[in-house]
Design an enzyme around this catalytic site. Structure first.
Site, PDB file in Angstrom:
ATOM      1  N   ASP A 109       4.197  -9.049   4.645  1.00 43.43           N
ATOM      2  CA  ASP A 109       4.347  -8.733   3.219  1.00 43.43           C
ATOM      3  C   ASP A 109       3.368  -9.575   2.411  1.00 43.43           C
ATOM      4  O   ASP A 109       2.247  -9.812   2.865  1.00 43.43           O
ATOM      5  CB  ASP A 109       5.805  -8.976   2.806  1.00 43.43           C
ATOM      6  CG  ASP A 109       6.272  -8.064   1.677  1.00 43.43           C
ATOM      7  OD1 ASP A 109       5.782  -8.228   0.554  1.00 43.43           O
ATOM      8  OD2 ASP A 109       7.116  -7.185   1.924  1.00 43.43           O
ATOM      9  N   HIS A 140       7.110 -10.400  -3.931  1.00 44.93           N
ATOM     10  CA  HIS A 140       7.729  -9.324  -3.157  1.00 44.93           C
ATOM     11  C   HIS A 140       8.203  -9.817  -1.792  1.00 44.93           C
ATOM     12  O   HIS A 140       9.334  -9.553  -1.369  1.00 44.93           O
ATOM     13  CB  HIS A 140       6.702  -8.197  -3.002  1.00 44.93           C
ATOM     14  CG  HIS A 140       7.235  -6.919  -2.443  1.00 44.93           C
ATOM     15  ND1 HIS A 140       7.180  -6.613  -1.096  1.00 44.93           N
ATOM     16  CD2 HIS A 140       7.801  -5.847  -3.041  1.00 44.93           C
ATOM     17  CE1 HIS A 140       7.701  -5.409  -0.895  1.00 44.93           C
ATOM     18  NE2 HIS A 140       8.078  -4.917  -2.056  1.00 44.93           N
ATOM     19  N   ALA A 285       6.083   4.011   7.877  1.00 41.40           N
ATOM     20  CA  ALA A 285       7.488   4.236   8.218  1.00 41.40           C
ATOM     21  C   ALA A 285       7.688   5.512   9.021  1.00 41.40           C
ATOM     22  O   ALA A 285       8.600   5.601   9.837  1.00 41.40           O
ATOM     23  CB  ALA A 285       8.338   4.288   6.946  1.00 41.40           C
ATOM     24  N   SER A 338      11.784  -0.902  -0.693  1.00 37.40           N
ATOM     25  CA  SER A 338      11.363  -2.238  -0.259  1.00 37.40           C
ATOM     26  C   SER A 338      12.543  -3.184  -0.137  1.00 37.40           C
ATOM     27  O   SER A 338      12.529  -4.110   0.671  1.00 37.40           O
ATOM     28  CB  SER A 338      10.359  -2.833  -1.254  1.00 37.40           C
ATOM     29  OG  SER A 338       9.077  -2.330  -1.064  1.00 37.40           O
TER      30      SER A 338
END
Length: 399
Positions: A109, A140, A285, A338
């Site tokens: 990240d 984040h 994903a 997220s």
């Protein structure tokens, strides 16, 4: 001239001789793969063509931009002045006998604020793949890490797997939340080498961003879209090949083996718009073998899919009004897939511990994935929620 990701299998040269002695065995049974990611800069078409023909090369792709899946404003989120993060109880982590003890988790990240109280006493190993240095100026990565394994902050629980002692923090996105596929692939290789058992990724391949970048360089729109599609396709192929090689290493490991990768489905849907629309789960994903995660929110009568959550995830998790660690100190609520992704990564750590505690010394990532997906609940949703929106159900911790 173009930068390229080159995926090599360093055992490729030795395999023909080994296979001639054991013709009935597949290459992966003869010798384990040895993946190596290289980012080659400024190559011409002729040079990359020569590289692609090398006997050790198993994948080549133009370096593509990546970006974090940015949290979004959502009117359904409510600030809470006290109490634990609601997702902890929603996934059953508050009543689980497992804590994630002994499980190694990697977070790829924007880095981490390793001095935050949520990570006190942990062994945190940081590596910067973004070129902007360790630490988390964006925030984040810190928030995601807090949901996975954060300790209590001011008496409030935020972490799903508070027993995780060792975390690998790969900074693959810079302080603006941008990165590259080369950085991502290199970080995945590093996580595998460091024996991460769970990897959390709340990011995506930035196809629109690459199109705009090429247009800015003067490329005609049809050519820019075509070039971005080729890069998207080739990066997916390299991603799938790298993950296949990492999975093929499991039978050769000494001790608990395997790496389960969890990724956010994306925030591009517009269920609340007129007319409403749903965007399919984005890459990475949607890649083979990855646990894709959609976001849910609390509603009267059960959980509902968040209006922004992309469709066709494998499982869902809390993603609206999620309380977790704020870079620089304190806590912050955010919304997005997220925020749902680290819930699943934390529950995956609990399932790893559970499988190992039951005496299965070499479970492999597939055994953990089977339990993770097989335990997802469908009896907690509002009646109108469809399988294509919530996947197999709400991820649930071992009980």
């Amino acid at each position: 001239m173009q930068d390229y990701v080159i995926l090599r299998d360093l055992t490729a040269r030795s395999r023909p001789a080994l296979e001639s002695r054991s013709p009935r065995l597949s290459p992966s049974q003869v010798v384990p793969p040895a993946p190596e990611v290289e980012v080659a800069r400024g190559l011409s078409a002729r040079q990359i063509g020569e590289e692609a023909r090398a006997p050790t090369v198993v994948g080549v792709a133009p370096v593509m931009r990546t970006a974090l899946i940015r949290p979004i404003a959502d009117g359904t989120a409510t600030a809470s002045a006290h109490g634990d993060a609601w997702g902890v109880a929603a996934v059953g982590a508050d009543t689980s006998p497992r804590s994630g003890d002994g499980v190694v988790v990697a977070v790829l990240d924007t880095g981490i604020d390793s001095g935050h109280a949520a990570f006190a006493g942990m062994t945190i190993e940081e590596r910067d793949f973004s070129g902007s240095g360790n630490g988390d100026r964006q925030g984040h990565g810190t928030h995601c890490a807090g949901t996975i394994f954060g300790r209590d902050v001011d008496g409030r629980r935020i972490g799903i797997a508070r027993g995780v002692q060792r975390a690998l923090i790969g900074k693959v996105l810079d302080d603006d939340g941008s990165g590259s596929s080369g950085a991502l692939f290199s970080a995945l290789q590093w996580a595998a080498e460091e024996q991460a058992q769970v990897v959390s990724m709340s990011l995506g391949f930035d196809f629109p961003g690459m199109v705009e970048q090429l247009l800015g360089l003067g490329m005609p729109r049809p050519a820019a879209i075509s070039a971005a599609l080729v890069a998207y396709r080739d990066n997916l192929r390299v991603f799938d090949r790298l993950m296949s090689m990492i999975r093929a290493l499991e039978p050769f490991a000494q001790g608990p083996a395997g790496m389960l990768v969890v990724a956010a489905a994306g925030n591009e849907s517009g269920r609340g718009q007129v007319p409403p629309f749903t965007v399919a789960t984005s890459l990475p994903a949607a890649a083979d073998g990855i646990v894709s995660v959609g976001a849910v929110q609390r509603r009267a009568g059960g959980f509902d899919v968040a209006r922004f959550s992309n469709g066709s995830p494998q499982v869902s998790a809390p993603g609206v009004g999620i309380l977790s660690a704020q870079s620089g100190g304190g806590l912050l609520e955010l919304n997005g897939t997220s925020m749902a992704c680290p819930h699943v990564a934390g529950v995956a750590a609990l399932w790893w511990e559970d499988v190992l505690a039951r005496g299965q010394v070499l479970p492999g990532s597939q055994a953990v994935m089977t339990r993770l997906l097989g335990s997802a609940r469908t009896d907690v949703f509002a009646g109108a929620v469809q399988p294509e929106d919530r996947g197999l159900g709400l991820v649930t911790a071992p009980q």
